[in-house]
Scaffold this active site. Structure first.
Site, PDB file in Angstrom:
ATOM      1  N   GLU A  42      -2.781   7.675  -7.330  1.00  0.00           N
ATOM      2  CA  GLU A  42      -2.802   6.882  -8.549  1.00  0.00           C
ATOM      3  C   GLU A  42      -3.903   7.374  -9.477  1.00  0.00           C
ATOM      4  OE1 GLU A  42      -3.103   2.762  -7.437  1.00  0.00           O
ATOM      5  OE2 GLU A  42      -1.291   2.827  -6.204  1.00  0.00           O
ATOM      6  N   ARG A  89       0.850  -1.195   0.000  1.00  0.00           N
ATOM      7  CA  ARG A  89       0.000   0.000   0.000  1.00  0.00           C
ATOM      8  C   ARG A  89       0.878   1.236   0.000  1.00  0.00           C
ATOM      9  NH1 ARG A  89      -5.305  -0.093  -1.543  1.00  0.00           N
ATOM     10  NH2 ARG A  89      -6.254  -2.036  -0.871  1.00  0.00           N
ATOM     11  N   HIS A 133       0.511  -0.516 -10.274  1.00  0.00           N
ATOM     12  CA  HIS A 133      -0.406  -1.215  -9.363  1.00  0.00           C
ATOM     13  C   HIS A 133      -0.994  -2.459 -10.031  1.00  0.00           C
ATOM     14  CE1 HIS A 133      -3.186  -0.504  -5.656  1.00  0.00           C
ATOM     15  NE2 HIS A 133      -2.882  -1.790  -5.810  1.00  0.00           N
TER      16      HIS A 133
END
Length: 339
Positions: A280, A251, A299
């Site tokens: 993001e 994370r 990601h």
């Protein structure tokens, strides 16, 4: 009695995977409708009061009319959706955590929310090790040079080469489904593994200061909680031996990214690799885009065909339990059924 279900898949956890898994689990008695969400072609983001979801409240509300069960990865379960979805009783999230669901509002509305723990553990563990190797052996940088027609012999200069995994110490912060698999892979390379996780007891467990002082490689696998927010900052990075490598595929909130850029620019860190970020997509002008010796992926550590199949299977099993009147295995709001 027929149960009306909405499969709200996307371009990763496909509707055909969701429907097929539910048909295997519940061969008859389901009336399944479909809604295709735009993720990951269109990034997720905040929707209403939830943090990570596809912005499809309007189409979701329409699709949920008369629906009792929704199976999805990215659909937003917000107060607005709940207010309109009067027949909804079960919301199955095919992610490791139900971050696209307002649990308090769901509980108040009498909607059970489930999630899919461990769905991407293998994929994320493998990607973590790939990132670690890519950063240590300068694979993206050297490939880019060769693709541009540049042969750089200076990568072989002693100060420009990284350490080997065999015989090195790797510190893992977090030892859940992903961290434990990373440890198993790294031990196969001949690395010594240290672990910091207050929730597990292992022979290799140490306090964070000792782990940092001894680790040539640091990989983060902790959960995002208020206690772990920015747990690796400037002081922690400085405590690592000079020439270390840092990997974060967990994370973005676990790591102080400005401190990471400082440590890379100063040369204290040999390299770093990231799959998760504080924002993001990465905004234009971010230091991450110009900091040296940094490997990044968008990601996608959990992205594998098996992850999508696992997600569909875990959610379908919950649908099966619901239709049979059995307790749900991965209930995110157990207070719904408290006396």
């Amino acid at each position: 009695m027929t149960v009306r279900v909405l499969a709200a898949g996307d371009h990763f956890v496909l509707n055909r995977l969701l429907v097929a898994a539910m048909r295997r689990e519940v061969p008859s008695g389901l009336a399944v409708g479909e809604l295709t969400l735009p993720w990951p072609v269109v990034p997720f983001g905040p929707v209403g009061e939830v943090r990570e979801a596809s912005d499809v409240e309007d189409s979701l509300i329409e699709a949920l009319r008369g629906v009792e069960v929704c199976v999805t990865q990215m659909a937003p379960l917000t107060e607005r959706v709940l207010a309109e979805a009067r027949d909804l009783r079960l919301f199955c999230v095919t992610r490791g955590g139900p971050v696209n669901a307002n649990l308090a509002a769901a509980t108040k509305a009498g909607v059970a929310v489930t999630f899919a723990p461990g769905r991407n553990a293998v994929a994320t563990a493998e990607h973590t090790v790939a990132l670690l190797l890519a950063a240590t052996r300068r694979i993206p940088q050297t490939h880019a040079d060769l693709a541009a027609g540049v042969w750089r012999g200076d990568y072989y200069v002693y100060d420009n080469v990284g350490p080997e995994l065999e015989g090195s110490t790797v510190g893992l912060v977090g030892y859940g489904a992903i961290g434990s698999r990373v440890a198993r892979i790294l031990r196969g390379f001949g690395a010594e593994v240290l672990v910091h996780d207050p929730y597990v007891e292992l022979e290799e467990s140490v306090e964070l200061p000792e782990l940092l002082a001894r680790s040539r490689f640091l990989s983060l696998h902790a959960r995002a909680t208020p206690e772990t927010d920015a747990m690796i900052g400037a002081a922690e990075l400085a405590a690592l031996p000079r020439g270390s490598v840092v990997v974060n595929s967990a994370r973005g909130s676990l790591l102080d990214y400005d401190a990471l850029c400082d440590a890379l620019e100063s040369g204290h860190l040999f390299g770093a690799a990231l799959d998760v970020f504080p924002e993001e997509p990465i905004p234009a002008g971010s230091r991450l885009l110009t900091t040296p010796n940094l490997v990044m992926t968008p990601h996608l550590a959990g992205g594998s065909k098996q992850t999508a199949a696992n997600a569909a299977r875990i959610a379908a099993e919950e649908v099966g339990r619901y239709t049979r009147g059995e307790p749900l295995a991965h209930l995110a709001n157990p207070e719904l059924f408290s006396p």
